[in-house]
Design an enzyme around this catalytic site. Sequence first.
Site, PDB file in Angstrom:
ATOM      1  CB  SER A 101      44.826  50.870  34.998  1.00 47.85           C
ATOM      2  OG  SER A 101      44.221  49.613  34.808  1.00 47.85           O
ATOM      3  CE  LYS A 102      47.650  48.892  28.462  1.00 46.56           C
ATOM      4  NZ  LYS A 102      48.833  49.357  29.199  1.00 46.56           N
ATOM      5  NE  ARG A 103      45.723  45.931  34.296  1.00 45.33           N
ATOM      6  CZ  ARG A 103      46.783  46.729  34.153  1.00 45.33           C
ATOM      7  NH1 ARG A 103      47.438  46.742  33.017  1.00 45.33           N
ATOM      8  NH2 ARG A 103      47.190  47.502  35.140  1.00 45.33           N
ATOM      9  CG  ASP A 104      40.234  49.923  36.075  1.00 47.46           C
ATOM     10  OD1 ASP A 104      40.063  48.840  36.672  1.00 47.46           O
ATOM     11  OD2 ASP A 104      41.070  50.771  36.433  1.00 47.46           O
ATOM     12  CB  SER A 127      39.863  52.881  31.480  1.00 47.13           C
ATOM     13  OG  SER A 127      40.354  51.781  30.759  1.00 47.13           O
TER      14      SER A 127
END
Length: 467
Positions: free
Chosen positions: A227-230, A233
């Site tokens: 996800s964009k929080r990883d 990414s």
Amino acid sequence: MSEVRVRFAPSPTGFFHIGSARTALFNWLYARHTGGKFVLRIEDTDRERNTEEALAVIFNGMRWLGLNWDEGPEVGGRHGPYFQSERSSVYLDYLEKLRGAGRVYEKDGAVYFRLEGERHTAYDAYKKCEVEKVRATPQVIEDRIRGRVERAEEQDFVLFRKNGQPVFHFVNVVDDLTMGITHVIRGEDHLSNTSKHCELFKAFGVNPPVYAHIPLILKENGPGKMSKRDQGSLIEEYQRRRFVPEAVRNYLCLLGWSPKDDREKLDINEIIQLFDLPAIKSNNARFDEKKLSFLNAAYLREMPVERFTEEAWSFLVGEGALKHEGVEIEGWGSRERRYFNQVMKLCQEKVRSIEDLPRFVAYFFTEDFRIDEKASKKVLNKGDPKARLTEIREVLKGLSALTEDILEEKVRALSEQTGAATGEYIHPTRLAVSGTNVGPSFYGLLTVLGKACVLKRLDAFLARMWG
Ligand code: GLU
């Protein structure tokens, strides 16, 4: 066969996710492999998020990765406009076609698509009420990656919302149809939409395109997709961190595809030649930061020294990354630039990334460098470093200038004379002049620093440790 036309259809969210980039890449590869066209279409029906910046993130990211598009924004083409926000009249025309065919009706202000099939009522557990359901013929999708997928829609679905906005399924299909898209290569999260899309294509009287749904990219540790929080990414993160774009692109190719041998570093032209839809793997890919770093280091090592030096200069000096390591770069001129180039030439084969460079090279540019404690303990606890440093200092003092060949010869001669291993000279000397036990080739290091600097640092180190 007619020309292959594929498209990448991002919604500008403000991020360029690694999964989207890989979808763009696989479409681009397929277009280049087949000699077809790669179209960029912006799915910006959600107007609030369609800002200039959100678009720039996608355009910059794609250009950085070398994914040039043949038709689309800033490039043009015969099938434009390429922004969904500018295609309202096309959507209204196509709505009329469906209306003419008796396939739409209005209910509560929304426009619905009418499925064909026997109707009955059934309880909907999600909506918690009785709804009208349809026994429609299942849509059979011969997915190039997933194989045969069958799915029957059970309920009429919305085409235009109450507020007059068309929904994703409708505009997506109308655009693919009017843009002559032959192959839809997209993320697996859209597989469940495909039966709706097939229904619509058939209602317009045309065959659906070929579908190929690419598996997800799982996060490095644990279940679930990236996800964009990883960390890792977003493509803009790699741009900011100065990764080599060819390395990132090479890595993305391996997320779901391989050349069928165990090679990992491949020239893009070879990938284009080998790439094909059936070659895409149907199991999920897992993000692997080590592999990406490994490829990045390999590309960095192999790039022309001029390009490496340019990259390094723009980050270390242009962006001020060296300043953060305590290096004063104010007033640097051509002499400093020449020295900088020598340092980079020496370090290119050893450094693993541009973002590591500032720490890796700071001691070349300041006398005020850190002495790494761990390295210090390790090196100074062996043999008699004080004696070795004093001996090598005498030898260096006697040389008129330092060159790699002469240094190597002199250190070998010294070690033969005293019976101490060459390592007993090399490790403490490296520590004394650089503060660490890792770095470029030892003789290259002394040569680039130069005699005066090396002697000064040896003296300072001897005084500091044993003075
Ligand atoms: N805008 C959609 C997305 O970003 C595109 C879906 C498709 O490729 O058909 O997921």
